[in-house]
Design an enzyme around this catalytic site. Structure first.
Site, PDB file in Angstrom:
ATOM      1  CB  SER A  16      -0.980  -0.009   1.182  1.00  0.00           C
ATOM      2  OG  SER A  16      -2.000  -0.965   0.969  1.00  0.00           O
ATOM      3  CB  THR A  61      -5.668  -4.356   5.879  1.00  0.00           C
ATOM      4  OG1 THR A  61      -5.686  -5.620   5.203  1.00  0.00           O
ATOM      5  CG2 THR A  61      -4.457  -4.268   6.784  1.00  0.00           C
ATOM      6  CE  LYS A  65     -10.075  -5.132   4.605  1.00  0.00           C
ATOM      7  NZ  LYS A  65     -10.221  -5.685   3.237  1.00  0.00           N
ATOM      8  N   GLY A 125     -13.648 -18.366   4.156  1.00  0.00           N
ATOM      9  CA  GLY A 125     -13.523 -17.300   5.141  1.00  0.00           C
ATOM     10  C   GLY A 125     -14.817 -16.526   5.317  1.00  0.00           C
ATOM     11  CB  ALA A 129     -12.038  -9.801   2.473  1.00  0.00           C
ATOM     12  N   GLY A 231      -5.086 -10.924  -5.836  1.00  0.00           N
ATOM     13  CA  GLY A 231      -5.769  -9.765  -5.291  1.00  0.00           C
ATOM     14  C   GLY A 231      -5.225  -8.413  -5.714  1.00  0.00           C
TER      15      GLY A 231
END
Length: 273
Positions: A16, A61, A65, A125, A129, A231
């Protein structure tokens, strides 16, 4: 100059800062961006520091979140509906949560012309996300979703979505297998969330991990001639949308494509050295 950052628990792998630096260079924005890694016990203090340090905004992240929501002053309607925040804007001391992961995830499909209508998918998961992935798939008129959780009893099945645990994954099959967990992320690159036999039961594999570019999951997929995507598209797409919120501007789609190409090449060069 405006100051931004990334909140997370383990951020040594993150692209990032490098990505945002490139966005600011291309768009001519006078800004700086850095990572802020901290344990779960310090989340409240970290959110308070956004005001204290006059940060104009932060990205969020794993694993914050969902956990960050109670500490914010307001939520964008979409972030509230999804129940996950990856972008926080400091608007004159008021902290507002947004979610730009949805738009980022969509780039994986639009850039490849992959169709979701009447298809089936398995999501690995149940974190923030995974919520984004589920919402996007449903909005694109997918037929059926199975979500794999360590605690499926905590969730309620719906018309399109059912929950199961990891002991039942051997019986699963479908068009898309999507990993939203951190299993396989650097530095634990030899791990995969499911085994080779399960991978063979899907046509397309998507791993939201971007470091490494080819996770163990995707590597196994290539061995069986599956369509794959990591991703990186999502990372770049969500970052650009976050900058649009923070800076109140619109960034052209061509810049997203340019950034993806830049980072694909840079990651390949690093892996070859």
């Amino acid at each position: 100059m405006e100051f931004y950052g990334l909140f997370g628990e383990t951020l040594s792998h993150s692209l990032s800062p490098e990505l945002h630096k490139k966005i600011y260079q291309i768009t001519g924005i006078d800004a700086a961006y850095k990572t802020f890694a901290f344990p779960k016990t310090h989340l409240k203090q970290a959110v308070e520091s956004i005001r204290l340090l006059s940060l104009h905004g932060v990205n969020v992240t794993i694993p914050y979140k969902e956990k960050i929501i109670p500490y914010l002053d307001a939520l964008d309607p979409f972030a509230e509906k999804i129940g996950a925040v990856n972008t926080v804007q400091n608007k004159n001391g008021k902290l507002i949560g947004y979610n730009t992961d949805y738009a980022g995830f969509g780039h994986i499909f639009t850039r490849r012309n992959w169709n979701l209508k009447d298809k089936s998918a398995v999501i690995l998961g149940t974190g923030g996300a995974a919520k984004i992935v589920e919402a996007y798939l449903i909005n694109q008129r997918i037929k059926q979703i199975v979500i794999v959780s360590r605690s499926p009893e905590k969730y309620t099945n719906t018309e399109k979505t059912t929950y199961t645990n990891y002991t039942n994954t051997s019986a699963l099959s479908g068009d898309y297998l999507i990993n939203t967990t951190p299993v396989g992320m650097f530095p634990n690159i030899e791990s995969a969330p499911v085994n080779d036999a399960i991978i063979q039961q899907f046509s397309t594999l998507i791993d939201l991990i971007y470091n490494p570019q080819e996770t163990k999951l995707l590597s196994l997929g290539h061995q069986h001639n599956k369509h794959t995507a990591n991703g990186l598209d999502m990372l770049v797409g969500q970052a650009v949308r976050a900058v649009e919120i923070w800076e109140n501007l619109s960034i052209e789609e061509t810049i997203i494509d340019e950034l993806i190409e830049i980072f694909q090449k840079e990651r390949v060069d690093i892996n070859e050295n």
